[in-house]
Every structure is written in structure tokens, then in C-alpha cells.
Motif scaffolding. Structure first.
Motif, short mmCIF file in Angstrom:
data_model
loop_
_atom_site.label_atom_id
_atom_site.label_comp_id
_atom_site.label_asym_id
_atom_site.label_seq_id
_atom_site.Cartn_x
_atom_site.Cartn_y
_atom_site.Cartn_z
N ASP A 1 -12.16 3.20 6.81
CA ASP A 1 -12.43 1.80 7.12
C ASP A 1 -13.16 1.67 8.44
OD1 ASP A 1 -11.29 0.55 4.81
OD2 ASP A 1 -9.30 1.00 5.61
N ARG B 1 -4.96 -5.54 -0.17
CA ARG B 1 -6.00 -5.54 0.86
C ARG B 1 -5.54 -6.23 2.12
NH1 ARG B 1 -9.83 -7.72 -3.10
NH2 ARG B 1 -10.12 -5.96 -4.48
N LYS C 1 0.83 -1.21 0.00
CA LYS C 1 0.00 0.00 0.00
C LYS C 1 0.87 1.26 0.00
CE LYS C 1 -4.08 -1.72 2.44
NZ LYS C 1 -4.86 -1.56 3.69
N ASP D 1 -9.85 -3.80 5.62
CA ASP D 1 -10.20 -2.90 4.52
C ASP D 1 -11.64 -3.13 4.06
OD1 ASP D 1 -7.68 -1.72 4.44
OD2 ASP D 1 -6.91 -3.20 3.02
#
Length: 190
Positions: free
Chosen positions: A138, A163, A8, A167
Motif C-alpha cells: 500500500d 478495506r 482482515k 488500501d
């Protein structure tokens, strides 16, 4: 840091140039607004949560929709709290310099909304969303029953968003070029 967290961070870094003030956000935002407001899901939503855009994000509430009950998020510690607002004049500069409702504005229950519009740095075609890394959305969306719609520019659609279990996936994504369906509620339009 987990491998998904590292992926990420790398994706955020690679997309920084795409999600910058240099993006002609006003023209692209107008296209996003036209797509949103012509969409049946928007037309049927009486109450929704929007967001105050930061540079490089679509301005989804410009012009302000007078025919909807609108909630906007306010940062409170590590949470986003939704508050009802009647227009841009109800907003004050809050955390990170983002316009948000004051703490005295009436609180809105995320489960009482028809639609939640969610910003992000990137989205994929499976509903994956890459936020700014603090997990605010989230936590807000966990357990929310509203239809969750990611809103971004076309350049922010990526093949895959890494992910993690916490998430939250989007039900659809809206870009200037149209609605990208994610859930089984309707066929995709892409």
C-alpha cells in the motif's frame, strides 16, 4: 484495532490453508504466466515491477522475461524500494527469507513503470487486496501511476476484501483462469 483490521485478520486466518505450500503452485503458476504474457497489457509494458513469490504465490517471473526491464522490491525498514534487476542471479535472500535485489542495485522509480504486479492473500472483484498485514505494498503503490495488477490463484478470489482508507485497489487481477478487469479501462472478462 478497527473493525476493518479485525475483519482482515479473520480473512487472513481463514485463507491460510488456501495459500500454503500444499497448493500445486508450479502448475498454477505456469497458467498465470501464460495468461499474463498473452495479455495485451503485458505485451505493451516495456518496464514492470514483479515480485519474488513466497510459497503459495504464483511464480510470475519463471521463466524470466528477457524482453522487459524488470524491477523487484527490497524491504528497507517499513518500505519497499524497487530496484532494477537483470535476472534471478541479481537476487539475494532478504527480509523474511524472500529473494530481493541487493541495496546496491539501481533504484527504479515506481512512477516510471508501465505495470506493477502485486501479490496478495486475497483479492475481490472490485480491486480490493488483502496483503500480509504490514502495508508494504500500500505504501509502495500510493501515488504510483503504473497499472496495478493483483496476481493470485483462483481460490484467492473472495466476495469482498475489507478495506481501510489507506488500501490501494488494483486495476486488474490475473489468475490461472484469466484476467479479471477492475477499472473502466476495459470490460471484465469474468
Amino acid at each position: 484495532m478497527t473493525s476493518a483490521s479485525e475483519a482482515k485478520s479473520a480473512l487472513r486466518a481463514s485463507l491460510r490453508s488456501l495459500v500454503s505450500p500444499a497448493v500445486d503452485a508450479s502448475v498454477l503458476s505456469a497458467a498465470v504466466v501464460a495468461t499474463l504474457r498473452g495479455w495485451e497489457v503485458w505485451k505493451s509494458a516495456r518496464s514492470l515491477a514483479g515480485f519474488s513469490a513466497v510459497p503459495g504465490e504464483p511464480q510470475v517471473l519463471d521463466p524470466w522475461p528477457p524482453d522487459r526491464k524488470i524491477a523487484l522490491p527490497r524491504v528497507a525498514g517499513d518500505q519497499l524500494i524497487l530496484h532494477w534487476v537483470t535476472g534471478p542471479d541479481d537476487l539475494v535472500k532478504g527480509h523474511f527469507g524472500i529473494l530481493e535485489p541487493s541495496s546496491s542495485a539501481p533504484v527504479a522509480d515506481p512512477n516510471g513503470l508501465d505495470l506493477i504486479l502485486v501479490p496478495g492473500i486475497a483479492f475481490d472483484r472490485e480491486g480490493g487486496r488483502l496483503g500480509r498485514g504490514r502495508g508494504y505494498y500500500d505504501r509502495l503503490l500510493a501515488g504510483a501511476s503504473a497499472f496495478k495488477v493483483g496476481v493470485c490463484f483462483d481460490s484467492q478470489i473472495v466476495p469482498e476484501v475489507p478495506r481501510e482508507p489507506h488500501d490501494i485497489r488494483m486495476d486488474a487481477v490475473v489468475t490461472p483462469s484469466g484476467v479479471k478487469w477492475i477499472t473502466s479501462l476495459a470490460p471484465r472478462t469474468d
